[in-house]
Motif scaffolding. Structure first.
Motif, mmCIF file in Angstrom:
data_model
loop_
_atom_site.group_PDB
_atom_site.id
_atom_site.type_symbol
_atom_site.label_atom_id
_atom_site.label_comp_id
_atom_site.label_asym_id
_atom_site.label_seq_id
_atom_site.Cartn_x
_atom_site.Cartn_y
_atom_site.Cartn_z
ATOM 1 N N LYS A 2 0.841 -1.194 0.000
ATOM 2 C CA LYS A 2 0.000 0.000 0.000
ATOM 3 C C LYS A 2 0.878 1.248 0.000
ATOM 4 O O LYS A 2 1.963 1.254 0.582
ATOM 5 C CB LYS A 2 -0.882 0.058 1.252
ATOM 6 N N LYS A 3 0.382 2.275 -0.658
ATOM 7 C CA LYS A 3 1.039 3.587 -0.626
ATOM 8 C C LYS A 3 0.147 4.506 0.185
ATOM 9 O O LYS A 3 -1.044 4.639 -0.098
ATOM 10 C CB LYS A 3 1.228 4.155 -2.021
ATOM 11 N N ASP A 67 1.038 -4.812 3.282
ATOM 12 C CA ASP A 67 -0.399 -4.800 3.581
ATOM 13 C C ASP A 67 -0.696 -4.981 5.066
ATOM 14 O O ASP A 67 -1.603 -4.359 5.602
ATOM 15 C CB ASP A 67 -1.121 -5.895 2.785
ATOM 16 N N LEU A 70 -0.756 -1.806 7.455
ATOM 17 C CA LEU A 70 -1.638 -0.688 7.125
ATOM 18 C C LEU A 70 -2.346 -0.093 8.342
ATOM 19 O O LEU A 70 -2.242 1.115 8.572
ATOM 20 C CB LEU A 70 -2.666 -1.104 6.070
ATOM 21 N N SER A 94 -3.487 3.907 -1.390
ATOM 22 C CA SER A 94 -3.550 3.350 -2.743
ATOM 23 C C SER A 94 -2.894 1.979 -2.770
ATOM 24 O O SER A 94 -2.010 1.683 -1.964
ATOM 25 C CB SER A 94 -2.799 4.253 -3.738
ATOM 26 N N GLU A 95 -3.300 1.174 -3.723
ATOM 27 C CA GLU A 95 -2.703 -0.145 -3.945
ATOM 28 C C GLU A 95 -1.457 0.020 -4.816
ATOM 29 O O GLU A 95 -1.472 0.744 -5.800
ATOM 30 C CB GLU A 95 -3.716 -1.054 -4.647
ATOM 31 N N ILE A 96 -0.378 -0.638 -4.424
ATOM 32 C CA ILE A 96 0.858 -0.637 -5.211
ATOM 33 C C ILE A 96 1.019 -2.031 -5.808
ATOM 34 O O ILE A 96 1.035 -3.028 -5.079
ATOM 35 C CB ILE A 96 2.088 -0.288 -4.332
ATOM 36 N N THR A 97 1.138 -2.096 -7.127
ATOM 37 C CA THR A 97 1.257 -3.404 -7.778
ATOM 38 C C THR A 97 2.689 -3.910 -7.815
ATOM 39 O O THR A 97 2.914 -5.112 -7.766
ATOM 40 C CB THR A 97 0.690 -3.355 -9.204
#
Length: 112
Positions: A2-3, A67, A70, A94-97
């Motif tokens: 996560k960002k 994750d 968080l 935000s989700e980081i791939t």
């Protein structure tokens, strides 16, 4: 991964940084920012003339975490940044791939 992007008051930066370091958050990017939300700016007096400052100084902190970190990181930022007054800021998640470390070529969580 996560960002987290946190917009906070400038004088709260050290408290937030220390709180994140206590959790073991390794890297952090800090940017000086200007903006407004519900706070809408403020009126100031300069040489007898009143003028409106539309954009208020803020600090933007960016961290990328695993994750499972968080909730603890969010609670830590909120606890350190909250004053209880308008303009305390916002946190965006935000989700980081993927992440790539340029120097070593490591990817994913190892690159964070």
């Amino acid at each position: 991964m996560k960002k987290i992007e946190a917009i906070i008051k400038p004088f709260k930066l050290d408290e937030v940084k220390e709180a994140l370091q206590e959790l073991g958050v390794q890297g952090m990017t800090v940017l000086e920012a200007k903006g407004y939300g519900r706070q809408k700016g403020q009126t100031e007096l300069y040489r007898g003339a009143e003028y409106v400052v539309d954009f208020l100084p803020k600090i933007k902190i960016e961290v990328v975490i695993a994750d499972d970190q968080l909730e603890r990181v969010l609670e830590s930022i909120i606890g350190a940044a909250r004053t209880g007054r308008i303009g305390d800021g916002k946190i965006f998640v935000s989700e980081i791939t993927d992440v790539l470390r340029i120097r070593t070529g490591e990817t994913g969580a190892a690159a964070v």
